[in-house]
Write a protein that holds these residues in place. Structure first.
Motif, PDB file in Angstrom:
ATOM      1  N   GLU A   1      49.274  22.589  37.997  1.00 59.62           N
ATOM      2  CA  GLU A   1      48.319  22.937  38.882  1.00 59.62           C
ATOM      3  C   GLU A   1      48.290  23.717  39.945  1.00 59.62           C
ATOM      4  O   GLU A   1      49.430  23.600  40.820  1.00 59.62           O
TER       5      GLU A   1
ATOM      6  N   ASP B   1      43.648  25.725  38.192  1.00 60.14           N
ATOM      7  CA  ASP B   1      43.176  24.297  38.255  1.00 60.14           C
ATOM      8  C   ASP B   1      43.468  23.926  36.961  1.00 60.14           C
ATOM      9  O   ASP B   1      42.780  23.408  36.096  1.00 60.14           O
TER      10      ASP B   1
ATOM     11  N   ASP C   1      41.077  13.312  36.655  1.00 60.60           N
ATOM     12  CA  ASP C   1      40.395  13.942  35.560  1.00 60.60           C
ATOM     13  C   ASP C   1      40.091  12.687  34.637  1.00 60.60           C
ATOM     14  O   ASP C   1      38.917  12.118  34.262  1.00 60.60           O
TER      15      ASP C   1
ATOM     16  N   ASP D   1      45.196  21.130  35.331  1.00 61.13           N
ATOM     17  CA  ASP D   1      44.952  20.062  34.689  1.00 61.13           C
ATOM     18  C   ASP D   1      43.273  19.929  34.431  1.00 61.13           C
ATOM     19  O   ASP D   1      43.271  19.036  33.424  1.00 61.13           O
ATOM     20  N   THR D   2      42.680  20.397  35.111  1.00 60.97           N
ATOM     21  CA  THR D   2      41.071  20.402  34.996  1.00 60.97           C
ATOM     22  C   THR D   2      40.686  21.220  33.655  1.00 60.97           C
ATOM     23  O   THR D   2      40.001  20.866  32.702  1.00 60.97           O
TER      24      THR D   2
END
Ligand code: MN
Ligand code: MN
Length: 316
Positions: A41, A261, A74, A263-264
Protein backbone atom coordinates in the motif's frame (compact mmCIF):
# COMPACT_ATOMS: atom_id res chain seq x y z
CA UNK A 1 -17.67 -31.81 -7.40
CA UNK A 2 -13.92 -31.52 -7.89
CA UNK A 3 -11.44 -29.88 -5.58
CA UNK A 4 -8.43 -29.97 -7.86
CA UNK A 5 -6.18 -27.88 -5.68
CA UNK A 6 -6.62 -30.17 -2.72
CA UNK A 7 -6.09 -27.94 0.23
CA UNK A 8 -9.18 -25.83 -0.31
CA UNK A 9 -11.13 -28.80 0.98
CA UNK A 10 -9.64 -28.29 4.42
CA UNK A 11 -11.77 -25.19 4.92
CA UNK A 12 -14.37 -25.62 2.22
CA UNK A 13 -17.18 -28.13 2.12
CA UNK A 14 -17.55 -30.23 -1.06
CA UNK A 15 -21.30 -30.19 -0.41
CA UNK A 16 -21.58 -26.46 -1.04
CA UNK A 17 -23.70 -25.40 -3.98
CA UNK A 18 -22.04 -23.36 -6.72
CA UNK A 19 -23.76 -20.30 -5.29
CA UNK A 20 -22.37 -20.94 -1.81
CA UNK A 21 -18.92 -21.44 -3.32
CA UNK A 22 -19.16 -18.15 -5.16
CA UNK A 23 -20.31 -16.29 -2.04
CA UNK A 24 -17.45 -17.70 0.04
CA UNK A 25 -15.01 -16.99 -2.81
CA UNK A 26 -16.14 -13.36 -2.89
CA UNK A 27 -15.51 -12.99 0.85
CA UNK A 28 -12.20 -14.85 0.81
CA UNK A 29 -11.29 -12.88 -2.31
CA UNK A 30 -11.85 -9.63 -0.44
CA UNK A 31 -9.69 -10.75 2.50
CA UNK A 32 -6.92 -12.22 0.35
CA UNK A 33 -6.76 -9.07 -1.79
CA UNK A 34 -6.63 -6.87 1.31
CA UNK A 35 -3.83 -8.92 2.91
CA UNK A 36 -1.85 -9.16 -0.33
CA UNK A 37 -2.21 -5.47 -1.13
CA UNK A 38 -1.47 -4.32 2.42
CA UNK A 39 2.21 -5.16 1.89
CA UNK A 40 2.54 -2.67 -0.95
CA UNK A 41 0.00 0.00 0.00
CA UNK A 42 1.18 3.49 -1.02
CA UNK A 43 4.22 2.20 -2.91
CA UNK A 44 4.91 3.07 -6.53
CA UNK A 45 5.00 0.18 -9.02
CA UNK A 46 8.75 0.78 -9.51
CA UNK A 47 9.35 0.57 -5.75
CA UNK A 48 7.42 -2.70 -5.58
CA UNK A 49 9.42 -4.13 -8.48
CA UNK A 50 12.69 -3.10 -6.87
CA UNK A 51 11.78 -4.60 -3.48
CA UNK A 52 9.95 -7.77 -4.48
CA UNK A 53 10.21 -8.25 -8.22
CA UNK A 54 6.62 -9.32 -8.75
CA UNK A 55 4.73 -9.22 -5.43
CA UNK A 56 2.61 -12.38 -5.45
CA UNK A 57 2.75 -13.98 -2.01
CA UNK A 58 1.49 -13.35 1.52
CA UNK A 59 4.51 -11.75 3.11
CA UNK A 60 3.05 -9.10 5.44
CA UNK A 61 5.08 -5.98 6.21
CA UNK A 62 4.28 -2.71 4.48
CA UNK A 63 3.80 0.60 6.23
CA UNK A 64 1.37 -1.04 8.70
CA UNK A 65 3.91 -3.76 9.65
CA UNK A 66 1.38 -6.50 8.95
CA UNK A 67 1.85 -10.16 9.75
CA UNK A 68 1.71 -12.41 6.66
CA UNK A 69 -1.99 -12.98 5.92
CA UNK A 70 -3.18 -10.15 8.19
CA UNK A 71 -6.03 -8.05 6.82
CA UNK A 72 -6.79 -4.36 7.37
CA UNK A 73 -9.83 -2.10 7.76
CA UNK A 74 -11.29 -3.13 4.40
CA UNK A 75 -12.04 -6.69 5.53
CA UNK A 76 -12.69 -5.77 9.17
CA UNK A 77 -15.32 -3.16 8.27
CA UNK A 78 -16.99 -5.58 5.85
CA UNK A 79 -17.24 -8.13 8.66
CA UNK A 80 -18.66 -5.48 11.00
CA UNK A 81 -21.24 -4.52 8.37
CA UNK A 82 -22.11 -8.17 7.77
CA UNK A 83 -22.65 -8.76 11.49
CA UNK A 84 -24.98 -5.77 11.65
CA UNK A 85 -26.97 -7.01 8.64
CA UNK A 86 -27.25 -10.56 9.98
CA UNK A 87 -28.23 -9.24 13.41
CA UNK A 88 -31.18 -7.48 11.75
CA UNK A 89 -32.17 -10.46 9.57
CA UNK A 90 -31.03 -8.86 6.35
CA UNK A 91 -32.06 -5.30 7.03
CA UNK A 92 -29.38 -2.63 6.66
CA UNK A 93 -30.28 -0.48 9.63
CA UNK A 94 -28.14 2.65 9.96
CA UNK A 95 -28.05 2.71 13.76
CA UNK A 96 -27.12 -0.98 14.03
CA UNK A 97 -24.39 -0.59 11.41
CA UNK A 98 -23.00 2.59 12.99
CA UNK A 99 -22.89 0.92 16.40
CA UNK A 100 -21.04 -2.04 14.96
CA UNK A 101 -18.55 0.23 13.13
CA UNK A 102 -18.06 2.19 16.35
CA UNK A 103 -17.37 -1.00 18.31
CA UNK A 104 -14.78 -1.90 15.67
CA UNK A 105 -13.14 1.52 16.05
CA UNK A 106 -13.00 1.04 19.83
CA UNK A 107 -11.02 -2.16 19.23
CA UNK A 108 -7.99 -0.14 18.03
CA UNK A 109 -7.87 -1.41 14.45
CA UNK A 110 -4.58 -1.58 12.57
CA UNK A 111 -5.75 1.15 10.18
CA UNK A 112 -8.64 3.62 9.91
CA UNK A 113 -9.31 5.91 6.96
CA UNK A 114 -9.71 9.64 7.69
CA UNK A 115 -13.25 9.86 6.33
CA UNK A 116 -14.28 6.77 8.26
CA UNK A 117 -12.86 8.17 11.48
CA UNK A 118 -14.55 11.53 10.96
CA UNK A 119 -17.91 9.89 10.33
CA UNK A 120 -17.68 7.64 13.36
CA UNK A 121 -16.57 10.52 15.60
CA UNK A 122 -19.72 12.38 14.47
CA UNK A 123 -21.80 9.33 15.33
CA UNK A 124 -20.18 9.02 18.74
CA UNK A 125 -20.58 12.70 19.55
CA UNK A 126 -23.98 13.46 18.02
CA UNK A 127 -25.56 10.18 16.95
CA UNK A 128 -25.17 11.25 13.30
CA UNK A 129 -26.22 8.41 10.99
CA UNK A 130 -25.78 10.25 7.71
CA UNK A 131 -22.88 12.55 6.97
CA UNK A 132 -23.69 15.72 4.99
CA UNK A 133 -23.11 15.33 1.26
CA UNK A 134 -19.54 16.24 0.41
CA UNK A 135 -18.55 16.83 -3.20
CA UNK A 136 -14.86 16.81 -2.39
CA UNK A 137 -14.57 13.65 -0.37
CA UNK A 138 -15.07 10.78 -2.76
CA UNK A 139 -12.92 8.19 -1.03
CA UNK A 140 -13.19 4.44 -1.58
CA UNK A 141 -14.04 3.62 2.06
CA UNK A 142 -17.71 2.80 1.47
CA UNK A 143 -16.97 0.63 -1.55
CA UNK A 144 -14.21 -1.39 0.13
CA UNK A 145 -16.68 -2.76 2.72
CA UNK A 146 -19.75 -3.22 0.50
CA UNK A 147 -19.63 -7.00 0.01
CA UNK A 148 -22.21 -7.97 2.70
CA UNK A 149 -24.72 -5.60 1.08
CA UNK A 150 -24.08 -7.22 -2.29
CA UNK A 151 -24.57 -10.71 -0.80
CA UNK A 152 -27.72 -9.73 1.10
CA UNK A 153 -29.40 -7.93 -1.82
CA UNK A 154 -28.22 -9.71 -4.97
CA UNK A 155 -31.74 -11.02 -5.69
CA UNK A 156 -33.56 -7.86 -4.62
CA UNK A 157 -35.02 -5.02 -6.66
CA UNK A 158 -32.41 -2.43 -7.66
CA UNK A 159 -34.14 0.13 -5.44
CA UNK A 160 -33.68 -2.12 -2.41
CA UNK A 161 -29.99 -2.60 -3.14
CA UNK A 162 -29.49 1.13 -3.68
CA UNK A 163 -31.21 2.04 -0.42
CA UNK A 164 -29.21 -0.52 1.53
CA UNK A 165 -25.96 0.55 -0.11
CA UNK A 166 -26.46 4.24 0.63
CA UNK A 167 -27.56 3.56 4.19
CA UNK A 168 -24.27 1.87 5.04
CA UNK A 169 -22.17 4.22 2.89
CA UNK A 170 -23.52 7.51 4.22
CA UNK A 171 -22.59 6.74 7.81
CA UNK A 172 -19.12 7.86 6.76
CA UNK A 173 -19.09 8.67 3.01
CA UNK A 174 -21.85 10.74 1.41
CA UNK A 175 -20.78 11.46 -2.12
CA UNK A 176 -22.47 10.73 -5.47
CA UNK A 177 -19.33 9.23 -7.08
CA UNK A 178 -18.81 6.94 -4.10
CA UNK A 179 -22.48 5.89 -4.22
CA UNK A 180 -22.43 5.21 -7.95
CA UNK A 181 -19.16 3.29 -7.85
CA UNK A 182 -20.25 1.20 -4.88
CA UNK A 183 -23.60 0.37 -6.49
CA UNK A 184 -21.79 -0.67 -9.69
CA UNK A 185 -19.64 -3.11 -7.69
CA UNK A 186 -22.75 -4.51 -5.94
CA UNK A 187 -24.40 -5.10 -9.31
CA UNK A 188 -21.27 -6.74 -10.75
CA UNK A 189 -21.18 -9.14 -7.79
CA UNK A 190 -24.89 -9.92 -8.25
CA UNK A 191 -24.24 -10.79 -11.90
CA UNK A 192 -21.29 -13.00 -10.93
CA UNK A 193 -23.39 -14.84 -8.32
CA UNK A 194 -26.08 -15.45 -10.93
CA UNK A 195 -23.38 -16.95 -13.20
CA UNK A 196 -23.57 -14.03 -15.61
CA UNK A 197 -20.78 -13.07 -17.98
CA UNK A 198 -18.29 -10.23 -17.98
CA UNK A 199 -20.06 -8.86 -21.04
CA UNK A 200 -23.25 -8.55 -18.97
CA UNK A 201 -21.29 -6.58 -16.39
CA UNK A 202 -19.83 -4.30 -19.07
CA UNK A 203 -23.17 -3.75 -20.81
CA UNK A 204 -25.13 -3.25 -17.56
CA UNK A 205 -23.60 -1.76 -14.42
CA UNK A 206 -20.31 -0.57 -15.93
CA UNK A 207 -21.97 1.13 -18.92
CA UNK A 208 -24.52 2.76 -16.59
CA UNK A 209 -21.76 4.05 -14.32
CA UNK A 210 -19.78 5.58 -17.17
CA UNK A 211 -22.90 7.05 -18.78
CA UNK A 212 -23.79 8.83 -15.55
CA UNK A 213 -20.23 9.74 -14.60
CA UNK A 214 -17.88 9.67 -17.63
CA UNK A 215 -14.94 10.28 -15.31
CA UNK A 216 -14.98 6.53 -14.58
CA UNK A 217 -14.13 5.71 -18.22
CA UNK A 218 -11.13 3.37 -18.33
CA UNK A 219 -8.98 2.29 -21.24
CA UNK A 220 -8.69 -1.42 -21.89
CA UNK A 221 -5.13 -2.72 -21.88
CA UNK A 222 -3.79 0.66 -20.84
CA UNK A 223 -2.06 0.63 -17.54
CA UNK A 224 -2.98 3.32 -15.04
CA UNK A 225 -0.89 2.86 -11.94
CA UNK A 226 -0.47 4.09 -8.38
CA UNK A 227 -4.24 4.48 -7.80
CA UNK A 228 -5.17 6.88 -5.03
CA UNK A 229 -7.99 6.27 -2.50
CA UNK A 230 -10.22 8.47 -4.72
CA UNK A 231 -13.08 6.15 -5.75
CA UNK A 232 -12.62 7.05 -9.43
CA UNK A 233 -8.89 6.20 -9.48
CA UNK A 234 -9.54 3.04 -7.48
CA UNK A 235 -12.34 1.70 -9.65
CA UNK A 236 -10.72 2.57 -12.99
CA UNK A 237 -7.79 0.35 -12.05
CA UNK A 238 -9.97 -2.41 -10.58
CA UNK A 239 -12.26 -2.49 -13.64
CA UNK A 240 -9.46 -2.39 -16.19
CA UNK A 241 -7.53 -5.18 -14.49
CA UNK A 242 -10.60 -7.35 -13.83
CA UNK A 243 -11.80 -7.18 -17.43
CA UNK A 244 -8.31 -7.69 -18.88
CA UNK A 245 -7.35 -10.72 -16.77
CA UNK A 246 -8.41 -14.34 -16.99
CA UNK A 247 -8.05 -15.76 -13.53
CA UNK A 248 -8.38 -14.72 -9.90
CA UNK A 249 -4.62 -14.93 -9.41
CA UNK A 250 -3.77 -12.94 -12.53
CA UNK A 251 -6.27 -10.23 -11.56
CA UNK A 252 -5.07 -9.90 -7.97
CA UNK A 253 -1.35 -9.97 -8.70
CA UNK A 254 -1.76 -7.37 -11.42
CA UNK A 255 -3.91 -5.03 -9.35
CA UNK A 256 -1.74 -4.99 -6.21
CA UNK A 257 1.44 -4.51 -8.24
CA UNK A 258 0.00 -1.20 -9.46
CA UNK A 259 0.67 0.00 -5.90
CA UNK A 260 -1.10 3.06 -4.53
CA UNK A 261 -4.11 2.12 -2.39
CA UNK A 262 -3.28 -1.50 -3.10
CA UNK A 263 -5.03 -3.16 -0.16
CA UNK A 264 -8.28 -1.55 -1.27
CA UNK A 265 -7.88 -2.20 -5.00
CA UNK A 266 -6.99 -5.75 -3.93
CA UNK A 267 -10.07 -5.99 -1.70
CA UNK A 268 -12.51 -4.72 -4.34
CA UNK A 269 -10.95 -6.69 -7.19
CA UNK A 270 -10.88 -9.72 -4.88
CA UNK A 271 -14.61 -9.64 -4.12
CA UNK A 272 -15.60 -9.27 -7.77
CA UNK A 273 -13.02 -11.75 -9.13
CA UNK A 274 -13.78 -14.21 -6.32
CA UNK A 275 -17.51 -14.20 -7.09
CA UNK A 276 -16.81 -14.44 -10.82
CA UNK A 277 -13.96 -16.98 -11.03
CA UNK A 278 -15.08 -19.02 -8.01
CA UNK A 279 -13.53 -20.83 -5.09
CA UNK A 280 -11.33 -23.26 -6.99
CA UNK A 281 -9.57 -20.37 -8.68
CA UNK A 282 -8.25 -18.82 -5.44
CA UNK A 283 -4.67 -20.04 -4.90
CA UNK A 284 -4.31 -22.21 -1.83
CA UNK A 285 -0.96 -20.66 -1.00
CA UNK A 286 -2.87 -17.44 -0.28
CA UNK A 287 -5.79 -19.00 1.58
CA UNK A 288 -3.42 -21.04 3.71
CA UNK A 289 -1.67 -17.90 4.98
CA UNK A 290 -4.85 -15.90 5.56
CA UNK A 291 -5.50 -15.16 9.25
CA UNK A 292 -7.52 -18.26 10.30
CA UNK A 293 -10.02 -16.25 12.38
CA UNK A 294 -10.71 -13.99 9.44
CA UNK A 295 -10.95 -16.97 7.10
CA UNK A 296 -13.57 -18.59 9.35
CA UNK A 297 -15.54 -15.37 9.89
CA UNK A 298 -15.69 -14.64 6.15
CA UNK A 299 -16.89 -18.16 5.41
CA UNK A 300 -19.56 -18.06 8.11
CA UNK A 301 -20.90 -14.68 7.00
CA UNK A 302 -20.91 -15.56 3.31
CA UNK A 303 -22.98 -18.69 3.98
CA UNK A 304 -25.35 -16.95 6.41
CA UNK A 305 -25.94 -14.03 4.04
CA UNK A 306 -26.58 -16.45 1.16
CA UNK A 307 -29.08 -18.39 3.29
CA UNK A 308 -30.85 -15.17 4.14
CA UNK A 309 -30.98 -13.95 0.53
CA UNK A 310 -32.38 -17.29 -0.65
CA UNK A 311 -34.90 -17.81 2.13
CA UNK A 312 -37.01 -14.82 1.16
CA UNK A 313 -37.08 -14.00 4.86
CA UNK A 314 -34.72 -11.07 4.49
CA UNK A 315 -36.27 -7.82 5.75
CA UNK A 316 -35.18 -4.76 3.84
MN1 MN B 1 -7.05 -0.97 4.36
MN1 MN C 1 -6.36 1.13 1.57
Amino acid sequence: MLWPRGLTAVWADPGWSLLQQKAVAAYWGLAVGDALGGTVEFLLPAEIAQRYGRHDCMRGGGWLHLKPGQVTDDTEMALALGEAILGRHGQVDALTVAQRFDAWLHGKPVDVGNTVRRGLVQFRAHGTLEMPEDDYDAGNGACMRTLPVALATWRSDPAVMIRASRTQAHITHNNPLSDAGTECINRMIAIALAQGSRQEMLDGPVADLIRRYPVFQFRRKRLPSNPSPYIVDTLRVVLQVFFDSNSFEECLVEVVNRGGDADTTGAIAGMVAGAFHGLEDIPNRWLRRLDPHIRAACRQQALALMDLSLSGRARH
